[in-house]
Scaffold this motif. Structure first.
Motif, PDB file in Angstrom:
ATOM      1  N   LYS A 143       0.837  -1.203   0.000  1.00 33.40           N
ATOM      2  CA  LYS A 143       0.000   0.000   0.000  1.00 33.40           C
ATOM      3  C   LYS A 143       0.873   1.255   0.000  1.00 33.40           C
ATOM      4  O   LYS A 143       0.599   2.213  -0.726  1.00 33.40           O
ATOM      5  N   LEU A 182      -8.144   2.587  -5.860  1.00 37.45           N
ATOM      6  CA  LEU A 182      -7.106   1.984  -5.008  1.00 37.45           C
ATOM      7  C   LEU A 182      -6.894   2.766  -3.722  1.00 37.45           C
ATOM      8  O   LEU A 182      -6.542   2.191  -2.690  1.00 37.45           O
ATOM      9  N   LEU A 242      -8.466   1.395  -0.620  1.00 43.31           N
ATOM     10  CA  LEU A 242      -8.239  -0.011  -0.287  1.00 43.31           C
ATOM     11  C   LEU A 242      -6.934  -0.196   0.474  1.00 43.31           C
ATOM     12  O   LEU A 242      -5.936   0.451   0.177  1.00 43.31           O
ATOM     13  N   GLU A 243      -6.957  -1.108   1.422  1.00 42.33           N
ATOM     14  CA  GLU A 243      -5.725  -1.509   2.107  1.00 42.33           C
ATOM     15  C   GLU A 243      -5.135  -2.708   1.374  1.00 42.33           C
ATOM     16  O   GLU A 243      -5.837  -3.412   0.639  1.00 42.33           O
ATOM     17  N   ALA A 244      -3.859  -2.974   1.612  1.00 45.80           N
ATOM     18  CA  ALA A 244      -3.162  -4.042   0.903  1.00 45.80           C
ATOM     19  C   ALA A 244      -3.753  -5.419   1.162  1.00 45.80           C
ATOM     20  O   ALA A 244      -3.620  -6.319   0.331  1.00 45.80           O
ATOM     21  N   ASP A 266      -6.936  -6.079   1.406  1.00 42.89           N
ATOM     22  CA  ASP A 266      -8.239  -6.185   0.758  1.00 42.89           C
ATOM     23  C   ASP A 266      -8.068  -7.004  -0.527  1.00 42.89           C
ATOM     24  O   ASP A 266      -7.169  -6.717  -1.324  1.00 42.89           O
ATOM     25  N   GLN A 323      -9.532  -6.948  -3.255  1.00 48.40           N
ATOM     26  CA  GLN A 323      -9.628  -6.114  -4.457  1.00 48.40           C
ATOM     27  C   GLN A 323      -8.332  -5.364  -4.754  1.00 48.40           C
ATOM     28  O   GLN A 323      -8.092  -4.969  -5.890  1.00 48.40           O
ATOM     29  N   PHE A 324      -7.517  -5.162  -3.722  1.00 48.18           N
ATOM     30  CA  PHE A 324      -6.287  -4.386  -3.895  1.00 48.18           C
ATOM     31  C   PHE A 324      -5.397  -5.015  -4.960  1.00 48.18           C
ATOM     32  O   PHE A 324      -4.960  -4.334  -5.895  1.00 48.18           O
ATOM     33  N   ASP A 325      -5.119  -6.319  -4.838  1.00 48.69           N
ATOM     34  CA  ASP A 325      -4.224  -6.974  -5.796  1.00 48.69           C
ATOM     35  C   ASP A 325      -4.804  -6.988  -7.204  1.00 48.69           C
ATOM     36  O   ASP A 325      -4.074  -6.786  -8.178  1.00 48.69           O
ATOM     37  N   MET A 374      -4.557  -3.347  -8.460  1.00 51.58           N
ATOM     38  CA  MET A 374      -3.152  -2.977  -8.654  1.00 51.58           C
ATOM     39  C   MET A 374      -2.611  -3.656  -9.909  1.00 51.58           C
ATOM     40  O   MET A 374      -1.885  -3.029 -10.698  1.00 51.58           O
TER      41      MET A 374
END
Length: 187
Positions: free
Chosen positions: A36, A89, A92-94, A96, A98-100, A103
Motif C-alpha cells: 500500500k 485503489l 483499499l488496504e493491501a 483487501d 480487491q487491492f491486488d 493494482m
C-alpha cells in the motif's frame, strides 16, 4: 521527479522510476502493508507525471504531429482510465482482496501506456519537434511536476487551460494532506 534533459528524457526517466516501484510491489507477498505504501508512492508519481504530460506534452503532440489531436486524445483517455483505478485503489488496504486485482490492472494499463509512448509517440515527436522546443518542454514538465497534485482527481479538467489553472491549487492541498498523513514517506 525532476531529472533534466529534454521532455522525452524527463518522461522516460519517470517511466523507469514507476516501473521500479511496480517491481518492488510485485516482489512483496499479497497483503503486505508495504504494498500500500509503495502503491501510494507510485500514484503520487503517476499523477504528477500525468498532469505534466497533459499540460505540456499533449499540446505539443497536437501542434507538431500529423494526427496529433487523435494521438493526444487517446493518451488523455488512457490517463483518465488509470486515474480512476488509482482513485479506487486509494480507499483499499493491501490486505483487501480487491487491492491486488486493481493494482494488477493498473500496472498492466500503465505498462501498455508507457510502451505506446516510448515506441510510438516519443520517436514521432523527436522527429518533428525542434530540439530546443523539446528542451523547453522538459523544463516546463519539471516545473509542472513540482506543483502538480499528488492524488487522483478523476473529475478535474485534463486539458489546458483549465488544468494549468487548477492543478497548482489541488497540488498544494494534496501535499498538505500528504504531509499530515505521512503518505508517500516510503517503505
Amino acid at each position: 521527479m525532476g531529472h533534466g534533459g529534454n521532455v522525452i528524457q524527463e518522461l522516460t526517466t519517470d517511466h523507469r522510476e514507476v516501473e521500479e516501484l511496480f517491481g518492488r510491489i510485485e516482489a512483496l507477498p499479497p497483503g503486505a502493508k508495504e504494498r500500500k505504501i509503495l502503491a501510494d508512492q507510485a500514484t503520487m508519481e503517476l499523477i504528477r507525471h500525468s498532469v505534466a504530460e497533459e499540460s505540456y506534452l499533449y499540446p505539443a503532440v497536437r501542434e507538431h504531429l500529423t494526427g496529433g489531436d487523435a494521438l493526444a486524445d487517446k493518451e488523455i483517455e488512457d490517463h483518465a482510465k488509470a486515474e480512476q483505478m488509482m482513485k479506487d485503489l486509494e480507499s483499499l488496504e493491501a490486505d483487501d482482496p480487491q487491492f491486488d486485482t486493481l493494482m494488477g490492472q493498473l500496472m498492466r494499463e500503465i505498462r501498455m501506456h508507457v510502451d505506446d509512448e516510448e515506441q510510438n509517440l516519443f520517436p514521432k515527436l523527436a522527429a518533428t519537434c525542434p530540439p530546443d522546443a523539446l528542451m523547453d518542454l522538459g523544463d516546463k514538465v519539471r516545473r509542472a511536476k513540482k506543483t502538480a497534485p499528488t492524488r487522483p482527481h478523476p473529475s478535474a479538467p485534463d486539458e489546458p487551460p483549465a488544468n494549468k489553472l487548477l492543478a497548482p491549487g489541488a497540488g498544494l492541498v494534496d501535499r498538505m494532506r500528504d504531509m499530515f498523513s505521512g503518505r508517500g514517506k516510503g517503505a
